[in-house]
Design an enzyme around this catalytic site. Structure first.
Site, short mmCIF file in Angstrom:
data_model
loop_
_atom_site.label_atom_id
_atom_site.label_comp_id
_atom_site.label_asym_id
_atom_site.label_seq_id
_atom_site.Cartn_x
_atom_site.Cartn_y
_atom_site.Cartn_z
N ASP A 63 -6.85 2.98 4.78
CA ASP A 63 -6.91 4.44 4.69
C ASP A 63 -6.65 4.94 3.27
O ASP A 63 -6.06 4.24 2.44
CB ASP A 63 -5.94 5.11 5.67
CG ASP A 63 -4.48 4.75 5.42
OD1 ASP A 63 -4.20 3.59 5.12
OD2 ASP A 63 -3.63 5.66 5.53
N GLU A 126 -1.56 3.78 6.65
CA GLU A 126 -0.46 3.47 5.71
C GLU A 126 0.03 4.72 5.00
O GLU A 126 1.22 4.87 4.73
CB GLU A 126 -0.92 2.42 4.69
CG GLU A 126 0.20 1.85 3.82
CD GLU A 126 0.45 2.60 2.51
OE1 GLU A 126 1.44 2.31 1.85
OE2 GLU A 126 -0.34 3.50 2.16
N GLU A 127 -0.90 5.61 4.68
CA GLU A 127 -0.56 6.81 3.89
C GLU A 127 0.16 7.87 4.72
O GLU A 127 0.63 8.87 4.19
CB GLU A 127 -1.83 7.42 3.27
CG GLU A 127 -2.57 6.49 2.31
CD GLU A 127 -1.88 6.34 0.95
OE1 GLU A 127 -0.76 6.85 0.78
OE2 GLU A 127 -2.48 5.69 0.07
N GLU A 150 -1.12 -3.63 -3.09
CA GLU A 150 -1.07 -2.26 -3.62
C GLU A 150 -1.35 -2.38 -5.11
O GLU A 150 -1.05 -3.41 -5.71
CB GLU A 150 0.32 -1.65 -3.41
CG GLU A 150 0.64 -1.24 -1.98
CD GLU A 150 -0.10 0.00 -1.52
OE1 GLU A 150 -0.61 0.77 -2.36
OE2 GLU A 150 -0.19 0.19 -0.29
ZN LIG Z 1 -1.59 2.36 -1.21
#
Ligand SMILES: [Zn+2]
Length: 356
Positions: A63, A126-127, A150
């Site tokens: 995402d 995740e966000e 990341e």
């Molecule tokens: Zn990220």
């Protein structure tokens, strides 16, 4: 699969949190065409390479945040400018996803047995609180170590700040402002606490430094001519792994006249000892020594039970901003890094098994 084409495809499929279905489906199909059978679980996917040995999780997220203002062209139509691919999510974290996929394809093509099992997982949400990783963890089974993809410029992150949000309530007694002596002003009480918070010092962490407490929202008072009886404020503490959230909460509460309650503490601060095989494998793959600290949270917060590192191609300062990009050379270096990391990890597991 050409690295450029893969990244461009991933960026061209919108996947703002909650809308990852198409990107998830695309990856499952793409992997199937390369002979890798991935399992879809909600809008997350995972697959495993290798038949024996310790299980290393390599995870990144599908995402993106929604596009912000200020882009110089349509963020959902990726474009190249020289070596750089611009588009929403190119840096955070589709570059990491693409690099992990490329590493997986390379590992899959190897004929020699791997010596470790590599579980690749790409998560949704995740966000917005790490929904995907939380859904996926029980399905993945026991794991021995993890690599969180990341954008870190391939710097190996071995300590990551957490996030603790406290809700504080100052209580007083309402009164007419003309007879203020009959009341107790809750806003004044909160102001004293806020001043104390600013002066509060936490024990510093070796890699991350001090935890920081920031008052982010304040509300109090009902009328301009009334002594307020309550004032509520929120405190955001970017915590460090040497202090657990209960200790920080206790330290804050001890200083305050206001009532203190935990509003959110699910992003735990995490750190991994540099003697762990996953750290040594990552540092050797990056060609560097010693871990680094990171201020931003990630899905790693949910993997606190595992030795883990955070590393990937790109730059965290390009994330969540207009004209986000990743370069071709960063992508290739990222793919080579994850492949080497997995091979180093497998080699260590093999040597450990031989020497008992
Ligand atoms: Zn990220």
């Amino acid at each position: 699969m050409a690295p450029d084409v893969l990244l461009e495809q991933l960026v061209a499929i919108p996947s703002v949190s909650g809308g990852e279905a198409d990107l998830c489906g695309h990856l499952v199909a793409l992997l199937a065409a390369e002979g890798i059978q991935a399992t879809r679980h909600g809008d997350n996917l995972f697959f495993e390479l290798g038949a024996s040995g310790p299980r290393l999780l390599l995870v990144s997220h599908l995402d993106t945040v929604p596009a912000c203002d200020g882009w110089s062209a349509d963020p959902l139509k990726p474009w190249w400018a020289g070596d750089r691919l611009f588009g929403l999510g190119a840096n955070d974290a589709k570059g990491c996803v693409a690099a992990m996929v490329l590493a997986a394809l390379a590992l899959h093509k190897r004929t020699a047995p791997l010596g470790a099992r590599c579980v690749f997982a790409f998560t949704a949400g995740e966000e917005v609180g790490g929904k995907g990783i939380q859904e996926l963890l029980p399905v993945l089974g026991p794991l021995d170590a993890a690599v969180v993809g990341e954008p870190t410029g391939l710097t190996v992150i071995t300590a990551q700040r957490g996030m603790l949000i406290l809700r504080c309530t100052a209580r007083g007694t309402a009164a007419h402002v003309a007879h203020a002596h009959l009341g107790e002003n809750a806003v004044h009480k909160a102001a004293r606490d806020i001043a104390r918070l600013e002066a509060l010092r936490f024990e510093p962490h070796l890699l991350l430094g001090e935890a920081r407490a920031q008052v982010t929202m304040v509300s109090g008072g009902r009328a301009k001519n009334q002594v307020p009886d309550t004032c509520e404020f929120f405190v955001d503490v970017r915590s460090t792994p040497n202090l657990d959230h209960a200790a920080i909460t206790a330290q804050v509460a001890a200083e305050m006249e206001s009532d203190v309650e935990v509003y959110s503490d699910r992003y735990r601060p995490v750190a991994t000892d540099c003697s762990e095989p996953v750290v040594r494998a990552a540092l050797a793959a990056a060609g560097t020594q010693g871990g680094t600290g990171s201020a931003t949270t990630s899905d790693w917060a949910y993997l606190a039970h595992l030795p883990a590192v955070k590393a990937g191609p790109g730059d965290t300062h390009r994330s969540h901003r207009p004209d986000e990009w990743l370069s071709r050379s960063e992508l290739r270096a990222g793919a080579a890094f994850y492949e080497k990391l997995a091979l180093n990890f497998a080699m260590m597991a093999y040597q450990e098994a031989r020497h008992g």
